[in-house]
Design a protein around this motif. Structure first.
Motif, PDB file in Angstrom:
ATOM      1  N   GLU A 518       0.838  -1.211   0.000  1.00 45.45           N
ATOM      2  CA  GLU A 518       0.000   0.000   0.000  1.00 45.45           C
ATOM      3  C   GLU A 518       0.869   1.256   0.000  1.00 45.45           C
ATOM      4  O   GLU A 518       0.608   2.219  -0.722  1.00 45.45           O
ATOM      5  N   SER A 523      -0.828   6.864  -4.864  1.00 50.24           N
ATOM      6  CA  SER A 523      -1.956   7.401  -4.078  1.00 50.24           C
ATOM      7  C   SER A 523      -2.217   6.481  -2.893  1.00 50.24           C
ATOM      8  O   SER A 523      -3.192   5.735  -2.859  1.00 50.24           O
ATOM      9  N   CYS A 524      -1.283   6.496  -1.936  1.00 53.87           N
ATOM     10  CA  CYS A 524      -1.387   5.641  -0.745  1.00 53.87           C
ATOM     11  C   CYS A 524      -2.493   6.179   0.165  1.00 53.87           C
ATOM     12  O   CYS A 524      -2.419   7.316   0.640  1.00 53.87           O
ATOM     13  N   LYS A 525      -3.537   5.380   0.371  1.00 55.66           N
ATOM     14  CA  LYS A 525      -4.703   5.841   1.124  1.00 55.66           C
ATOM     15  C   LYS A 525      -4.615   5.402   2.584  1.00 55.66           C
ATOM     16  O   LYS A 525      -4.385   4.232   2.885  1.00 55.66           O
ATOM     17  N   HIS A 527      -6.995   5.221   4.831  1.00 55.58           N
ATOM     18  CA  HIS A 527      -8.053   4.329   5.330  1.00 55.58           C
ATOM     19  C   HIS A 527      -7.760   2.870   4.986  1.00 55.58           C
ATOM     20  O   HIS A 527      -8.180   1.959   5.696  1.00 55.58           O
ATOM     21  N   HIS A 528      -6.990   2.639   3.891  1.00 61.47           N
ATOM     22  CA  HIS A 528      -6.557   1.274   3.579  1.00 61.47           C
ATOM     23  C   HIS A 528      -5.521   0.800   4.612  1.00 61.47           C
ATOM     24  O   HIS A 528      -5.587  -0.331   5.099  1.00 61.47           O
ATOM     25  N   HIS A 558       1.553  10.278   7.955  1.00 64.41           N
ATOM     26  CA  HIS A 558       0.840  10.197   6.678  1.00 64.41           C
ATOM     27  C   HIS A 558       0.066  11.500   6.427  1.00 64.41           C
ATOM     28  O   HIS A 558      -0.539  12.063   7.353  1.00 64.41           O
ATOM     29  N   GLN A 560      -2.769  11.949   5.148  1.00 65.59           N
ATOM     30  CA  GLN A 560      -4.190  11.789   5.480  1.00 65.59           C
ATOM     31  C   GLN A 560      -4.389  11.274   6.911  1.00 65.59           C
ATOM     32  O   GLN A 560      -5.500  10.922   7.305  1.00 65.59           O
TER      33      GLN A 560
END
Length: 597
Positions: A518, A523-525, A527-528, A558, A560
């Motif tokens: 991941e 585009s490492c998210k 929530h994942h 991170h 996010q």
């Protein structure tokens, strides 16, 4: 208690005054020593005693002694040792005595006292320590041997060493190691007396006042010890150990002969006896060698010696046709083959001999499974590929339930790029039980990755998950996820990860691999990542503090991430972690908060 501590601190005053007066320490350093000593004294005088406090006290005093030694060397002052060092040494001995009296069963504590006595040459004190230690730990032969060696080698007292060995044998009448060391000690004593007598004779001194017994000089006491031990201790290993000790002394030819005869009489059918007799031919040859020899003569002589050894081994495998006997023979041949030599002729002879012995053992169906691998390596190195395939097939027929045997055969087929690899894998899986087949499945999928199509390889991975035991399937899940990402990309890897998560068990590396995948995405998210961490924590949250810390770091670093979640994660970690892991987590979390992690 306070009065006793004050008294002990007052007892230090004379030595501290001397240290300051002679210029080894400053007044400020003396005060620091006094403060530290006071704190240590209170710890070893309280009601609930701890061993660590005694160890720390002793270590502090030893460090102080070492510092005094360095300061003396620096300023070149060597006086007042009685008032300074001896006072500290006496105190350390008394603390050791209290500690060993309280924790009598702690052998390491006793050995620390022994080491301290040796380091500071406290011979009289060491004698007392050995006496007290052996009175409590008389059930440990190694301690008796240590004490006897010290008496013999440091105190130069054969009589005291002999007395200790005799006492030890009353407690351990069938201990081979005790007899071996007692035997060695008597031979050392005999050698020492022989040297003394020789020196006196060279100086033309009258030997009348010295009583040199011919029996002792010839090692008769050692012979008596051997005969007594031989009646109590069974097994060829003891005889060989004693024989190797006797060979270190040049006056024991008769004794060696007696041990050898006993060995051949009592243990004629033991492979180790034959192994020794065969290897002896190498030494006998070296004893007869002359000084002036050419390179060709040396090679010729070595060849003859090795052939004599092999002749004895050939006789041995006829007299004792067992796997162990063949193993001894093959091990000898391998040792000779692996020895470096500049002679290509000698190396070739050794290789031919080696392959011949392997074949004979194979023909007699007495070749141990563990040696097939070395035989196959030799055949492949010698480019005997057809023979290697035959041997590998024969190994799997003889050891059809052995994973290692099938693995060897498959590795040979893969190396030779055979067309029968798939068929052989299927055959191996049919023969071998599911438990322990992980090496075969790992080899199969690795081979398939480089040979078969992606569809076939994926089908093989799916099959391996059902064919292996749950514990072994963990490794296959990791490999499957890694292969999927390399060959199918992120989306397929995520899909496979989700499907694999339906069946336990898992490994921490399985989750860490998905987290790493991941993080590699553009585009490492977050929530994942949270989903993967939460899945991992459900499985390993109570046993791995680093996982919680990594989760917190992710929230902090991170783009996010939500730093406000860290408090909740910390609270959950404190609830979930067990035992010492809580303390480990707290210390690492503190370092993280202060920017040191």
């Amino acid at each position: 208690m306070a009065e006793r501590i004050e008294q002990r601190l007052e007892d230090r005053v004379p030595e501290l005054e001397q240290l300051e007066r002679v210029g080894l320490f400053t007044r400020r350093e003396i005060r620091a020593i006094l403060r530290k000593a006071s704190a240590l004294e209170y710890k070893i005088q309280r009601r609930a005693l701890r061993k660590e406090d005694f160890v720390n006290y002793i270590q502090y005093e030893i460090n102080l002694l070492e510092l005094i030694k360095k300061r003396r060397a620096r300023i070149g002052y060597s006086f007042k040792k009685d008032e300074i060092e001896n006072s500290i040494l006496h105190r350390v001995h008394s603390v050791f005595k209290r500690a060993t009296g309280k924790w009598k069963d702690d052998v390491q504590l006793w050995l620390s006292h022994v080491a301290f006595c040796k380091q500071w040459n406290a011979k009289h004190q060491l004698s007392k320590v050995f006496s007290s230690m052996l009175a409590i730990h008389s059930n440990k032969p190694a301690l008796w041997i240590m004490a006897a060696k010290w008496e013999m080698e440091t105190q130069l007292s054969s009589e005291s060493a002999r007395h200790l060995f005799l006492r030890a044998l009353r407690f351990h009448p069938e201990c081979p190691k005790l007899y071996q060391e007692y035997f060695r000690m008597e031979l050392m004593h005999a050698e020492k007396q022989r040297k003394e007598k020789k020196e006196f004779e060279q100086a033309k001194m009258d030997l009348g006042e010295f009583n040199y017994s011919e029996e002792i000089l010839n090692g008769e006491l050692a012979r008596i010890i051997y005969r007594d031990a031989a009646q109590k201790i069974k097994g060829v290993e003891f005889h060989l150990a004693v024989l190797s000790i006797a060979k270190l002394f040049d006056f024991t030819q008769d004794l060696q002969k007696e041990i050898l005869e006993s060995l051949q009489t009592k243990y004629a059918d033991d492979p180790l006896t034959w192994d020794y007799m065969a290897r002896r031919e190498l030494e006998l040859g070296s004893l007869q060698s002359t000084e002036h020899t050419t390179k060709q003569m040396k090679i010729s002589e070595m060849t003859q010696r090795e052939e004599r050894c092999c002749a004895v081994f050939e006789e041995a495998v006829k007299a004792v046709p067992t796997e162990d006997m063949w193993k001894c023979y093959i091990t000898f041949c391998l040792e000779r083959y692996n020895r470096k030599t500049n002679s290509e002729e000698l190396k070739q002879k050794r290789l031919e001999r080696m392959l011949s012995v392997f074949h004979k053992a194979f023909e007699s169906s007495l070749l141990p499974e563990a040696l097939y691998k070395q035989w196959l390596q030799l055949l492949l190195e010698s480019s005997l590929f057809e023979k290697a395939m035959e041997v590998a097939e024969a190994a799997t027929k003889r050891f059809s339930l052995s994973v290692e045997a099938w693995q060897m055969r498959l590795q040979v087929l893969i190396q030779l790029k055979s067309d029968d690899v798939s068929q052989c894998f299927e055959e191996a899986i049919r023969h071998v039980k599911s438990k322990g087949t992980l090496p075969l499945w790992t080899l199969w999928v690795e081979w398939s990755e480089g040979t078969n199509s992606k569809e076939d390889t994926e089908a093989l991975y799916q099959r391996s998950l059902h064919a292996t035991t749950p514990a072994e399937s963990v490794t296959m899940k990791e490999k499957y996820l890694d292969w999927t990402y390399r060959n199918g990309g992120y989306k397929k890897a995520k899909r496979i990860f989700t499907s694999l998560c339906e069946n336990r068990p898992f490994s921490l590396d399985f989750f860490r691999k998905m987290i790493q995948i991941e993080k590699e995405q553009e585009s490492c998210k977050m929530h994942h990542l949270r989903e993967y961490y939460e899945r991992a924590l459900r499985e390993f949250g109570s046993t791995d503090s680093n996982l919680w810390l990594d989760y917190i770091k992710e929230e902090l670093s991170h783009p996010q991430g939500k730093p406000e979640n860290c408090g909740n994660i910390h609270w959950r970690a404190m609830k979930m972690l067990q035992g010492d892991l809580v303390e480990d987590f707290v210390s690492k979390y503190t370092l993280l908060q202060t920017g040191h992690l």
